[in-house]
Design a protein around this motif. Structure first.
Motif, PDB file in Angstrom:
ATOM      1  N   LYS A   1       0.599  -1.192  -0.285  1.00  0.00           N
ATOM      2  CA  LYS A   1       0.026   0.203  -0.317  1.00  0.00           C
ATOM      3  C   LYS A   1       1.514   1.275   0.446  1.00  0.00           C
ATOM      4  N   ASP A   2       1.654   1.660   0.652  1.00  0.00           N
ATOM      5  CA  ASP A   2       2.548   2.095   1.231  1.00  0.00           C
ATOM      6  C   ASP A   2       3.359   2.656  -0.836  1.00  0.00           C
ATOM      7  N   LEU A   3       4.041   2.093  -1.534  1.00  0.00           N
ATOM      8  CA  LEU A   3       4.313   1.565  -2.465  1.00  0.00           C
ATOM      9  C   LEU A   3       3.648   1.960  -3.440  1.00  0.00           C
ATOM     10  N   GLU A   4       2.022   1.740  -3.380  1.00  0.00           N
ATOM     11  CA  GLU A   4       1.133   2.479  -4.763  1.00  0.00           C
ATOM     12  C   GLU A   4       0.662   3.903  -4.326  1.00  0.00           C
ATOM     13  N   LEU A   5       0.542   4.509  -2.689  1.00  0.00           N
ATOM     14  CA  LEU A   5       0.718   6.032  -3.235  1.00  0.00           C
ATOM     15  C   LEU A   5       2.441   5.988  -3.159  1.00  0.00           C
ATOM     16  N   ILE A   6       2.998   5.978  -3.157  1.00  0.00           N
ATOM     17  CA  ILE A   6       4.091   6.619  -3.353  1.00  0.00           C
ATOM     18  C   ILE A   6       4.118   6.496  -4.838  1.00  0.00           C
ATOM     19  N   GLU A   7       3.995   5.673  -5.353  1.00  0.00           N
ATOM     20  CA  GLU A   7       4.136   5.515  -6.979  1.00  0.00           C
ATOM     21  C   GLU A   7       2.610   6.858  -7.419  1.00  0.00           C
ATOM     22  N   MET A   8       1.778   6.719  -6.730  1.00  0.00           N
ATOM     23  CA  MET A   8       0.391   7.961  -7.691  1.00  0.00           C
ATOM     24  C   MET A   8       1.432   9.419  -7.135  1.00  0.00           C
TER      25      MET A   8
END
Length: 66
Positions: free
Chosen positions: A57-64
């Protein structure tokens, strides 16, 4: 251990695996691990699964945010 070891019968690369993947050991701070373990226990899930879900989830937020 003996002072001299005979390596004449050794074979170079005997245990080399080109497709091997390194899995890093990750060390958590004690308080962080305790909190995550409590959350995982409350959710009746494995600690590793919880940590992986949180990191994904953190990686998705970073990518967004890029």
């Amino acid at each position: 251990m003996p002072s001299e070891i005979d390596f004449s019968g050794g074979a170079r690369g005997k245990f080399y695996r080109p497709d091997a993947q390194l899995r890093l050991p990750i060390h958590l701070e004690a308080d962080v691990q305790a909190r995550l373990a409590a959350i995982a226990s409350a959710k009746d899930m494995d600690l590793s699964a919880l940590v992986n879900d949180l990191l994904k989830k953190d990686l998705e937020l970073i990518e967004m945010g890029r």
